[in-house]
Design an enzyme around this catalytic site. Structure first.
Site, PDB file in Angstrom:
ATOM      1  N   GLU A 149       0.820  -1.205   0.000  1.00 37.23           N
ATOM      2  CA  GLU A 149       0.000   0.000   0.000  1.00 37.23           C
ATOM      3  C   GLU A 149       0.856   1.258   0.000  1.00 37.23           C
ATOM      4  OE1 GLU A 149      -3.496   1.772   2.927  1.00 37.23           O
ATOM      5  OE2 GLU A 149      -1.688   0.901   3.813  1.00 37.23           O
ATOM      6  N   GLU A 247     -12.160   1.586   6.571  1.00 41.94           N
ATOM      7  CA  GLU A 247     -11.089   1.958   7.477  1.00 41.94           C
ATOM      8  C   GLU A 247     -11.198   3.456   7.778  1.00 41.94           C
ATOM      9  OE1 GLU A 247      -6.553   0.567   7.648  1.00 41.94           O
ATOM     10  OE2 GLU A 247      -6.826   2.339   6.394  1.00 41.94           O
TER      11      GLU A 247
END
Length: 276
Positions: A149, A247
């Site tokens: 990521e 998230e």
């Protein structure tokens, strides 16, 4: 949790249901309609104990992170890009894979790490890729896919992968698309790069998992600056098949904030509507 248009959302238990102790969040997520969860750090708990929580709540584990160092330490985002730390990286990765396998988890996130100021980007990146090549070999036969990521430099100064292009270049350098892909966090994209829809379209072929939150405060979709129906339409147009991790930091309680699923995801057109 599946939106009316078919997009699938899972609950990140580090961020959602924080009104409750961690182990009570599994049942709370299931009661709210989620069928899958993710969270960064399972390691304070025995894997078998978490497996029972998942089974009892009827939940699927989508994602965990590989182990990281303590908050505030140089290893707080892992050691994958740190020269001379291959032994520690391998120990951490093996532990992460053990947990992912026990939890029947789809994805294990291998963080890029914080680049030391006395280490060049090229050297740190080469170290990271070398470690990823080894890590990918360890996943063979496990059913676990590794993901990496990009994170924005405002929230995570010094993070090795600070753009989607850099994360994508690491995936390309390893050359194992079935075992290594992108975890694309739309919050990080918007904060660091903007041009959200174009960036999403460009990188979706490498994406295995998505995460969402609305800048500037990292709260639920619809509370900030992003046009989420447009984003979700982009995913539908591309027939994105994966999970989308929630998230975000609920602004006014987890359950109360879930209205965004109908107000934002629910207003995106269905694939059938897109072909009319």
């Amino acid at each position: 949790m599946r939106a009316p248009n078919g997009l699938r959302f899972d609950a990140n238990l580090k961020w959602l249901f924080t009104e409750l102790p961690f182990e009570e969040r599994f049942e709370a997520a299931a009661a709210a309609g989620f069928t899958a969860v993710e969270y960064a750090d399972p390691y304070p708990y025995p894997a078998g104990r978490l497996r029972r929580r998942l089974t009892d709540a009827g939940l699927r584990q989508v994602l965990i992170n590989a182990p990281m160092g303590k908050p505030g330490s140089p290893e707080r985002a892992g050691v994958a890009c740190l020269p001379g730390r291959a032994d520690r990286f391998r120990t951490d990765l093996e532990r992460g894979l053990d947990y992912a396998t026990e939890l029947e988890c789809d994805f294990l996130h291998v963080l890029g790490g914080i680049r030391p100021t006395d280490v060049s980007h090229d050297r740190a990146f080469a170290t990271y890729v070398t470690n990823l090549v080894w890590a990918v070999e360890q996943t063979r036969g496990t059913g676990v896919c590794l993901v990496i990521e990009a994170q924005n430099s405002r929230d995570v100064p010094g993070f090795l992968l600070d753009t989607q292009a850099r994360a994508a270049s690491a995936v390309e350098a390893v050359g194992e698309p079935n075992r290594l892909g992108l975890l694309l966090d739309l919050y990080h994209v918007q904060v660091q790069e903007g041009d959200l829809v174009s960036t999403l379209r460009k990188h979706l072929p490498r994406v295995r998992h998505l995460q969402i939150a609305d800048p500037p405060d990292r709260t639920e979709p619809g509370s900030g600056e992003v046009s989420w129906p447009r984003v979700f339409d982009t995913l539908l147009d591309a027939s994105y098949p994966g999970w989308i991790g929630c998230e975000y930091r609920p602004a006014n309680g987890t359950v109360n904030g879930l209205s965004w699923l109908t107000e934002q995801a629910g207003t995106a057109r269905t694939p059938a509507e897109g072909t009319r």
